[in-house]
Design an enzyme around this catalytic site. Sequence first.
Site, short mmCIF file in Angstrom:
data_model
loop_
_atom_site.label_atom_id
_atom_site.label_comp_id
_atom_site.label_asym_id
_atom_site.label_seq_id
_atom_site.Cartn_x
_atom_site.Cartn_y
_atom_site.Cartn_z
N SER A 240 0.86 -1.19 0.00
CA SER A 240 0.00 0.00 0.00
C SER A 240 0.89 1.23 0.00
O SER A 240 2.12 1.13 -0.01
CB SER A 240 -0.87 0.01 1.25
OG SER A 240 -0.07 0.33 2.37
N LYS A 241 0.24 2.39 0.05
CA LYS A 241 0.98 3.66 0.04
C LYS A 241 2.02 3.73 1.15
O LYS A 241 3.03 4.40 1.03
CB LYS A 241 0.01 4.83 0.20
CG LYS A 241 -0.71 5.14 -1.07
CD LYS A 241 -1.23 6.58 -1.03
CE LYS A 241 -2.12 6.86 -2.21
NZ LYS A 241 -3.52 7.06 -1.86
N ARG A 242 1.70 3.04 2.25
CA ARG A 242 2.63 3.04 3.38
C ARG A 242 4.03 2.56 2.96
O ARG A 242 5.03 2.90 3.57
CB ARG A 242 2.14 2.08 4.48
CG ARG A 242 1.17 2.69 5.44
CD ARG A 242 0.94 1.81 6.64
NE ARG A 242 0.78 0.40 6.32
CZ ARG A 242 1.65 -0.53 6.65
NH1 ARG A 242 2.75 -0.23 7.30
NH2 ARG A 242 1.42 -1.79 6.34
N HIS A 243 4.07 1.72 1.95
CA HIS A 243 5.36 1.19 1.51
C HIS A 243 6.06 2.11 0.52
O HIS A 243 7.06 1.75 -0.08
CB HIS A 243 5.16 -0.18 0.85
CG HIS A 243 4.64 -1.22 1.80
ND1 HIS A 243 3.31 -1.52 1.93
CD2 HIS A 243 5.29 -2.00 2.70
CE1 HIS A 243 3.16 -2.46 2.84
NE2 HIS A 243 4.33 -2.76 3.33
N GLY A 244 5.52 3.30 0.34
CA GLY A 244 6.12 4.24 -0.62
C GLY A 244 5.34 4.19 -1.91
O GLY A 244 4.20 3.72 -1.94
#
Length: 470
Positions: A240-244
């Site tokens: 997800s966005k959390r991973h960049g």
Amino acid sequence: MDTEQVITRFPPSPTGTLHIGGARTALFNWLFARQHHGKFILRIEDTDKVRSTKENTESIIESLKWLGLDWDEGPYFQSQRTKIYYEMIEKLLSSGKAYYCHCSPEELEKKRIEAIKKGLKPKYDGKCRDLGLGKAPGAVVRLKSPLTGKTIFKDLVKGTISIENEQLDDLILQRSDGSFTYNFAVVVDDSNLGINYVIRGDDHVNNTPRQILIYKALDEPIPQYAHLPMILGRDKAPLSKRHGATSVMAFKDMGFLPHALLNSLARLGWSHGDQEIFTKQELIDLFSLEHVGKSAGIFNMEKLLDLNAKYIREENDSTLADLLLPFLSQLGCKDLPREKVKCAVKTLKARSKTLLEMAQRALFYFQEIDYEQQADEKFLLPDVLYILEDLLLDIKGATSFDQKNLENIFSTLLERHQIKLGTIAQPLRVALTGKTVSPGIFEIMEVMGQEMVVKRLSNAILHIKSKKGP
Ligand code: GLU
């Protein structure tokens, strides 16, 4: 496999841009089609009028082009195919495989709540199934699903999947506003376009038995299915966005080469022994659905960076210069002479993990420099002043400025002052680039050219003198 031509498809919904997961699905469909000399079809599933945008469609198409995943047919747009959906609804209604349902949403909601209260799985109770109702405002069209038996299919990745038909609702095919549901439109399109392999993310595996029932009702051949495992980040959480960055265009903007990303995508769930690095042709030749694993693919940014660095190192200078120019332009260096960029690339390609990093490292060739504070304090010191001044004279007098000649100039200079290159290398590097890290001194001097080197050396000399005070 029989001799039937393989036809695969990629049907993104343009409710967002193309992300890693979608790109992996597109790649696997593309590889499978190319390997079997089949067809790969692009279809834009833009039935969600509110969330689908033209910009997203354009961005998806640009991403696929950038990745080099070319399609043989399409893009088809579901929004332009409603005529076929109407025809197929008619076919199902007239053959008694579908029916109009007049139940109001309120009535259905009430029944749903009651079922939950009783601990039952909420499901349409089939009230209108055999009433032979006609079209009416607010009516929906439902599939007359079999009430008994099982729907079984052999997934090429997950193995045999079986579900009791009893568990499957009389699902809605056409909504009361006339629009068509995903499950219906996807089956009509896939069968109309002759798709015989459906390769997609396993978030769709629950839709497959429902879709198979629609194929059966339409009396159309059922495709082979392959549901791909999820993609996780290195922390084992869904990507997800959390991973960049996860959108393909973001990877382009960060300076990845398309093949580096393709290579990483290929390894998300598929493997060929321990091999990590594949050319495009190797991917086409070696890809196989049998070697798509059941466990999730892990997206590893570090590995992608290493791959990118490798592909940058192996790319020719001329291509890299063309790729680098837009990055340099974004960093404020516009309309640069391509030949000089090509020479700069030569000095930087062994050390850059992305094109953006390369462009940042190349700036000193094309922009005024500032000395990094620590570098300045440590290296631009009065005790090297006399050597820099002497070097400036030699540089000014140089008749040619290639590496060979520069090396000669330096060896006589070092000899004259009885010093080693190490004494002068870092001060000189800071004088020329503002930094303590750069490609080799002779390499960069050659690319900079005599005029720029004279200017930077003169500036550094003035700067050191200003530190000495009056
Ligand atoms: N438009 C659907 C999606 O983007 C396609 C699913 C499918 O492959 O059937 O998820």
